[in-house]
Design an enzyme around this catalytic site. Structure first.
Site, PDB file in Angstrom:
ATOM      1  N   ARG A 116      -3.792  11.349   9.738  1.00  0.00           N
ATOM      2  CA  ARG A 116      -3.132   9.231   9.195  1.00  0.00           C
ATOM      3  C   ARG A 116      -4.362   8.901   9.286  1.00  0.00           C
ATOM      4  NH1 ARG A 116       1.270   4.461  11.225  1.00  0.00           N
ATOM      5  NH2 ARG A 116       1.726   6.048   9.886  1.00  0.00           N
ATOM      6  N   GLN A 154       7.250   9.587   5.615  1.00  0.00           N
ATOM      7  CA  GLN A 154       8.348   8.529   5.279  1.00  0.00           C
ATOM      8  C   GLN A 154       9.625   8.956   3.909  1.00  0.00           C
ATOM      9  OE1 GLN A 154       8.080   5.838   7.960  1.00  0.00           O
ATOM     10  NE2 GLN A 154       9.770   5.536   6.886  1.00  0.00           N
ATOM     11  N   ASP A 209       7.815  -3.261   2.297  1.00  0.00           N
ATOM     12  CA  ASP A 209       7.042  -2.842   2.935  1.00  0.00           C
ATOM     13  C   ASP A 209       6.535  -4.401   3.321  1.00  0.00           C
ATOM     14  OD1 ASP A 209       5.214  -1.396   4.748  1.00  0.00           O
ATOM     15  OD2 ASP A 209       4.552  -0.674   2.369  1.00  0.00           O
ATOM     16  N   ARG A 218      12.042  10.207  10.831  1.00  0.00           N
ATOM     17  CA  ARG A 218      11.494  10.564  10.770  1.00  0.00           C
ATOM     18  C   ARG A 218      10.820  11.738  11.501  1.00  0.00           C
ATOM     19  NH1 ARG A 218       7.120   7.226  10.230  1.00  0.00           N
ATOM     20  NH2 ARG A 218       6.134   9.091   9.327  1.00  0.00           N
TER      21      ARG A 218
HETATM   22  N1  NVA Z   1       1.930   0.125   3.349  1.00  0.00           N
HETATM   23  C1  NVA Z   1       1.726   0.181   5.258  1.00  0.00           C
HETATM   24  C2  NVA Z   1       2.530   1.636   5.791  1.00  0.00           C
HETATM   25  C3  NVA Z   1       2.932   1.382   7.445  1.00  0.00           C
HETATM   26  C4  NVA Z   1       3.883   2.627   7.211  1.00  0.00           C
HETATM   27  C5  NVA Z   1       0.901   1.138   6.234  1.00  0.00           C
HETATM   28  O1  NVA Z   1      -0.109   1.142   5.038  1.00  0.00           O
HETATM   29  O2  NVA Z   1       0.267   0.053   6.842  1.00  0.00           O
HETATM   30  N1   CP Z   2       6.922   4.144   8.953  1.00  0.00           N
HETATM   31  C1   CP Z   2       6.155   4.242  10.051  1.00  0.00           C
HETATM   32  O1   CP Z   2       4.871   4.853   9.876  1.00  0.00           O
HETATM   33  O2   CP Z   2       5.339   3.767  11.009  1.00  0.00           O
HETATM   34  P1   CP Z   2       4.318   4.377  12.048  1.00  0.00           P
HETATM   35  O3   CP Z   2       2.885   3.348  10.778  1.00  0.00           O
HETATM   36  O4   CP Z   2       5.077   3.516  13.243  1.00  0.00           O
HETATM   37  O5   CP Z   2       3.777   5.474  12.041  1.00  0.00           O
END
Ligand code: NVA
Ligand code: CP
Length: 330
Positions: free
Chosen positions: A109, A139, A232, A318
């Site tokens: 990530r 997701q 979102d 998830r």
């Molecule tokens: N668009 C958000 C999604 C979080 C799961 C982000 O990138 O912070």
């Molecule tokens: N939806 C999601 O990716 O949540 P987190 O940021 O908690 O991993």
């Protein structure tokens, strides 16, 4: 289905997978979910090790990978940029070469998609995208599984994505819908529409699979009769704090509220990837309230807590979907 083999493959974006392969991952997730609920062991990857790299924070994705890895009999190792050499002292390429010699698979990530792609290219083991600025494919699998469980199908479902449709979630949702034959509507001011090249690409994919892609600025037109309203956060991880003011001005008219849910219909459900700003129980929520007087942001607390909101079912999924991705690609 029997001929589908994902062993050794990385999971970087849903663009790399056929509708049949995505359906296969969803079916496998449903099977793992059933096994888990029945308390039946499924340690099919006993003895394997997976690295979980998080350059951005996470609750769901990290826990989903850790629990799923343990359920499959594997050992997960968590690495972030503070507690490891990644980024500051060691390049992604060198990190990939090191981790590829110790681990059977790697989750990443972080920021640019090119980083997760480089990891996949250089490590020699399957790499799973746990969110980049461009895509959040694990997701989308959880979202699709939740929709399928609720409506019993994916094809023909109308999904409206409200708000910042140009970032990872809006774009990935468009791809997922195009692949699986849903009707996807992005509802936002024009500057928050997904990139044009991606829209064109997805329109072609949607056509092949019986779905459609629509861009709309009018909230009532966009949500009329839809099955799913999705949203979102307005400001994503990695974006500067200064953008809040403009985002609030631009996206407040696109807040998901009871009027929009009713405009969808009595069977319309609400979904959100989470975390969500719908009350004052978070540091950022409280800070925004003090600065701008806003008590709820992308979704009202009433909608978030309503029976039509399946956000926690989606969050649970998830784990089942990530388990399927790891199980099938290792
Ligand atoms: N668009 C958000 C999604 C979080 C799961 C982000 O990138 O912070
Ligand atoms: N939806 C999601 O990716 O949540 P987190 O940021 O908690 O991993």
């Amino acid at each position: 289905m029997g001929s589908i083999d994902l062993k050794g493959k990385s999971f970087l974006t849903l663009l790399d997978f056929s509708p049949e392969e995505i359906a296969y991952m969803l079916d496998s997730a449903a099977e793992f979910k059933k096994l888990k609920k029945e308390g039946k062991s499924h340690r099919i990857h006993e003895g394997k090790n997976v690295a979980l790299i998080f350059e951005k924070t996470s609750t769901r994705t990290r826990c989903a990978f850790e629990v799923a890895a343990a359920d499959l009999g594997m050992h997960p190792v968590y690495l972030d940029s503070k507690g490891s050499q990644i980024g500051k002292k060691e390049s992604i390429r060198d990190t990939a070469k090191v981790l590829g010699r110790m681990f059977d698979g790697i989750e990443y990530r972080g920021f640019g998609q090119e980083r997760v792609e480089e990891l996949a290219k250089e490590s020699g083991v399957p790499v799973w995208n746990g969110l980049t600025d461009q895509f959040h494919p694990t997701q989308i699998l959880a979202t699709l599984l939740t929709i399928k469980e609720h409506f019993g199908k994916l094809k023909g479902i109308k999904l409206c994505f409200m708000g910042d449709a140009r970032f990872n979630m809006g774009v990935s949702m468009m791809i997922g819908c195009a692949k699986m034959g849903l009707d996807y509507i992005a509802c936002a001011p024009e500057k928050y529409f997904p990139p044009l090249s991606m829209v064109e690409k997805c329109k072609k994919i949607a056509e092949e699979n019986g779905g459609s892609i629509t861009l709309e600025t009018d909230v009532m037109k966009a949500t009329k009769g839809v099955d799913v309203i999705y949203t979102d956060v307005w400001v994503s991880m990695g974006e500067k704090e200064e953008v809040w003011k403009e985002r609030i001005e631009d996206l407040l008219p696109y807040q998901v509220n009871s009027t929009l849910m009713e405009n969808g219909g009595e069977d319309t459900i609400f979904l959100h990837c989470l975390p969500s700003f719908h009350d004052l129980e978070t540091e950022i929520g409280l800070d925004i309230y003090k600065k701008y007087g806003l008590k709820e942001m992308e979704v009202t607390d009433k909608v978030f807590r309503s029976p039509q909101s399946l956000v926690f079912e989606e969050a649970e999924n998830r784990m089942h979907t990530i388990k399927a991705v790891m199980a099938l690609t290792l």
